[in-house]
Write an enzyme that holds these catalytic residues in place. Structure first.
Site, PDB file in Angstrom:
ATOM      1  N   LEU A  79      25.323  15.016 -30.104  1.00 56.30           N
ATOM      2  CA  LEU A  79      24.682  14.525 -31.339  1.00 56.30           C
ATOM      3  C   LEU A  79      25.724  14.239 -32.422  1.00 56.30           C
ATOM      4  O   LEU A  79      25.671  13.199 -33.089  1.00 56.30           O
ATOM      5  CB  LEU A  79      23.659  15.549 -31.853  1.00 56.30           C
ATOM      6  CG  LEU A  79      22.959  15.134 -33.147  1.00 56.30           C
ATOM      7  CD1 LEU A  79      22.048  13.931 -32.926  1.00 56.30           C
ATOM      8  CD2 LEU A  79      22.163  16.291 -33.751  1.00 56.30           C
ATOM      9  N   GLY A  80      26.685  15.144 -32.592  1.00 54.62           N
ATOM     10  CA  GLY A  80      27.719  14.956 -33.622  1.00 54.62           C
ATOM     11  C   GLY A  80      28.518  13.685 -33.378  1.00 54.62           C
ATOM     12  O   GLY A  80      28.828  12.937 -34.308  1.00 54.62           O
ATOM     13  N   LYS A  88      10.150  22.568 -36.465  1.00 54.19           N
ATOM     14  CA  LYS A  88      11.138  22.245 -35.427  1.00 54.19           C
ATOM     15  C   LYS A  88      11.406  23.484 -34.566  1.00 54.19           C
ATOM     16  O   LYS A  88      11.571  23.391 -33.349  1.00 54.19           O
ATOM     17  CB  LYS A  88      12.431  21.746 -36.074  1.00 54.19           C
ATOM     18  CG  LYS A  88      13.550  21.465 -35.074  1.00 54.19           C
ATOM     19  CD  LYS A  88      14.662  20.678 -35.698  1.00 54.19           C
ATOM     20  CE  LYS A  88      15.953  20.678 -34.895  1.00 54.19           C
ATOM     21  NZ  LYS A  88      15.822  20.364 -33.477  1.00 54.19           N
ATOM     22  N   ASN A 113      11.516  17.641 -20.174  1.00 49.50           N
ATOM     23  CA  ASN A 113      10.562  18.012 -21.226  1.00 49.50           C
ATOM     24  C   ASN A 113       9.125  17.585 -20.888  1.00 49.50           C
ATOM     25  O   ASN A 113       8.163  18.290 -21.174  1.00 49.50           O
ATOM     26  CB  ASN A 113      10.973  17.391 -22.563  1.00 49.50           C
ATOM     27  CG  ASN A 113      12.311  17.934 -23.061  1.00 49.50           C
ATOM     28  OD1 ASN A 113      12.876  18.837 -22.462  1.00 49.50           O
ATOM     29  ND2 ASN A 113      12.821  17.375 -24.150  1.00 49.50           N
ATOM     30  N   ASN A 137      20.100  23.311 -34.403  1.00 52.36           N
ATOM     31  CA  ASN A 137      18.900  23.985 -33.891  1.00 52.36           C
ATOM     32  C   ASN A 137      18.846  25.416 -34.402  1.00 52.36           C
ATOM     33  O   ASN A 137      19.879  26.042 -34.617  1.00 52.36           O
ATOM     34  CB  ASN A 137      18.951  24.055 -32.359  1.00 52.36           C
ATOM     35  CG  ASN A 137      18.419  22.794 -31.705  1.00 52.36           C
ATOM     36  OD1 ASN A 137      17.750  21.979 -32.336  1.00 52.36           O
ATOM     37  ND2 ASN A 137      18.721  22.622 -30.432  1.00 52.36           N
ATOM     38  N   ASN A 148      13.829  13.539 -21.254  1.00 52.63           N
ATOM     39  CA  ASN A 148      15.042  14.288 -21.650  1.00 52.63           C
ATOM     40  C   ASN A 148      15.161  15.627 -20.947  1.00 52.63           C
ATOM     41  O   ASN A 148      14.163  16.267 -20.637  1.00 52.63           O
ATOM     42  CB  ASN A 148      15.020  14.600 -23.157  1.00 52.63           C
ATOM     43  CG  ASN A 148      15.304  13.386 -23.995  1.00 52.63           C
ATOM     44  OD1 ASN A 148      15.225  12.268 -23.505  1.00 52.63           O
ATOM     45  ND2 ASN A 148      15.593  13.602 -25.257  1.00 52.63           N
ATOM     46  N   LYS A 162      26.815  24.224 -32.311  1.00 53.64           N
ATOM     47  CA  LYS A 162      25.778  25.124 -31.795  1.00 53.64           C
ATOM     48  C   LYS A 162      25.601  26.270 -32.792  1.00 53.64           C
ATOM     49  O   LYS A 162      26.571  26.684 -33.460  1.00 53.64           O
ATOM     50  CB  LYS A 162      26.215  25.685 -30.441  1.00 53.64           C
ATOM     51  CG  LYS A 162      26.338  24.630 -29.364  1.00 53.64           C
ATOM     52  CD  LYS A 162      24.983  24.307 -28.784  1.00 53.64           C
ATOM     53  CE  LYS A 162      25.137  23.466 -27.516  1.00 53.64           C
ATOM     54  NZ  LYS A 162      23.820  23.096 -26.969  1.00 53.64           N
ATOM     55  N   SER A 205      16.249  19.211 -22.028  1.00 55.63           N
ATOM     56  CA  SER A 205      16.452  19.876 -23.318  1.00 55.63           C
ATOM     57  C   SER A 205      17.882  20.402 -23.397  1.00 55.63           C
ATOM     58  O   SER A 205      18.558  20.582 -22.377  1.00 55.63           O
ATOM     59  CB  SER A 205      15.476  21.049 -23.463  1.00 55.63           C
ATOM     60  OG  SER A 205      15.886  22.119 -22.632  1.00 55.63           O
ATOM     61  N   ALA A 262      21.172  12.105 -27.566  1.00 55.77           N
ATOM     62  CA  ALA A 262      22.542  11.684 -27.253  1.00 55.77           C
ATOM     63  C   ALA A 262      23.056  12.421 -26.027  1.00 55.77           C
ATOM     64  O   ALA A 262      22.621  13.537 -25.733  1.00 55.77           O
ATOM     65  CB  ALA A 262      23.439  11.964 -28.444  1.00 55.77           C
TER      66      ALA A 262
HETATM   67  O1  KPL Z   1      15.806  19.514 -29.831  1.00 57.07           O
HETATM   68  C1  KPL Z   1      15.563  19.483 -28.640  1.00 57.07           C
HETATM   69  C2  KPL Z   1      16.556  20.116 -27.748  1.00 57.07           C
HETATM   70  O2  KPL Z   1      16.622  19.777 -26.579  1.00 57.07           O
HETATM   71  O3  KPL Z   1      17.311  20.965 -28.260  1.00 57.07           O
HETATM   72  C3  KPL Z   1      14.277  18.906 -28.141  1.00 57.07           C
HETATM   73  C4  KPL Z   1      13.456  18.479 -29.334  1.00 57.07           C
HETATM   74  C5  KPL Z   1      13.520  19.929 -27.352  1.00 57.07           C
HETATM   75  C6  KPL Z   1      14.454  17.662 -27.329  1.00 57.07           C
HETATM   76  O4  KPL Z   1      14.957  17.866 -26.064  1.00 57.07           O
END
Ligand code: KPL
Length: 301
Positions: free
Chosen positions: A11-12, A178, A196, A97, A245, A73, A247, A122
């Protein structure tokens, strides 16, 4: 604008790469990815195909920028905060997260810390190459809720780089929502090794829903207005929109890395205990994932 992205994981790197189309970006992360980006640039593929040349370094100490975006993380937040405090920033934005990241950052930093959520998908394909697996949006705002011109300013910078971004005055509720989604999807997909979308129904879907409901109950005990229905609706939406995806917790388990279970299921268990609430599903899921981490030598206690 000068922007540091602290945590050049998938993601970054994606957000850093997108921001680099418009701003001066420095990515802080690990080799070999960071070395490749510094030498040959960063390739963005799929829906946002481009090639950009941000600065990239493994040493995040003493950096100076308008904004630091933290994407490490959750178990690395404390270390990131100690490194960021050696630099100088007007604002820090957490896009991570789990619960508690913003508080941990704020304890070390003297600039405002903003909270945010990201629904972009990503995947790091190779060092120096990140694939966009889903175009979503960034929602950000002050950690305590309300309005902030700083949040507007940061959102504008993201928007200018083509990243869909909104400012929200209810970040505490959004972070709990979230958390409910992550507490439902992440440990269940990781333990069952499914995508997922497999949580759409059936017994494991029921476990995910129970974890999300328990999270909403804990949020309400904390004074955050999150109904069971709202948490379940958010869960269903994410299961549907990220059906294909894997997760992040499943990816961690499949690649033998430590997971974010402490900041997700573990955080729900801890906050629930503060209010004398039972959250047996989150407790079981946290126990199972922690047991796996112990079996791999990734944690001691
Ligand atoms: O944020 C996510 C993750 O995988 O950490 C979700 C929303 C569950 C999407 O895969």
């Amino acid at each position: 604008m000068e922007i540091v992205v602290f945590g050049a994981g998938s993601l970054g790197s994606l957000l850093g790469g997108l921001l680099a189309r418009e701003h001066e970006v420095t990515l802080v992360g690990r080799d070999p990815h960071v070395r490749t980006v510094a030498e040959s640039g960063l390739v963005l593929s799929n829906r946002v195909a481009d090639s950009v040349n941000p600065d990239a370094t493994t040493d995040g100490r003493g950096l100076d920028a308008d904004v630091a975006v933290v994407t490490v993380k959750s178990y690395d937040t404390e270390q990131a905060a100690r490194t960021l405090e050696t630099g100088s920033f007007d604002a820090v934005l957490s896009l991570q997260n789990g619960l508690g990241n913003e508080e941990r950052l704020a304890a070390h930093l003297d600039c405002p810390v903003l909270a945010g959520t990201a629904t972009y998908g990503a995947r790091l394909v190779d060092p120096g190459h990140v694939e966009c697996t889903g175009v979503g949006e960034i929602v950000l705002g002050p950690t305590e809720g309300g309005a902030s011109t700083l949040a507007d300013h940061v959102a504008e910078a993201f928007d200018d780089a083509g990243i869909r971004t909104r400012v929200a005055g209810d970040m505490p509720r959004r972070l709990w929502e979230k958390l409910a989604v992550n507490a439902g999807i992440n440990p269940v997909t990781a333990l069952a090794r499914v995508r997922n979308g497999a949580l759409d129904g059936g017994p494991i879907g029921g476990v995910a829903r129970s974890a999300a409901r328990e999270t909403a109950r804990t949020a309400r005990a904390e004074g955050v207005e999150l109904s069971d229905d709202a948490a379940l609706e958010a869960l269903e939406t994410v299961i549907e929109t990220t059906a294909e995806n894997r997760s992040s917790m499943r990816q961690d388990i499949e690649t033998g890395r430590r997971t974010e279970v402490d900041a997700v299921s573990g955080a729900v268990v801890d906050r629930a205990a503060d209010h004398g609430l039972d959250v047996p599903t989150n407790e079981t899921l946290a126990g199972l994932v922690r047991g796996w981490e112990r079996s791999q030598g990734l944690r001691e206690e």
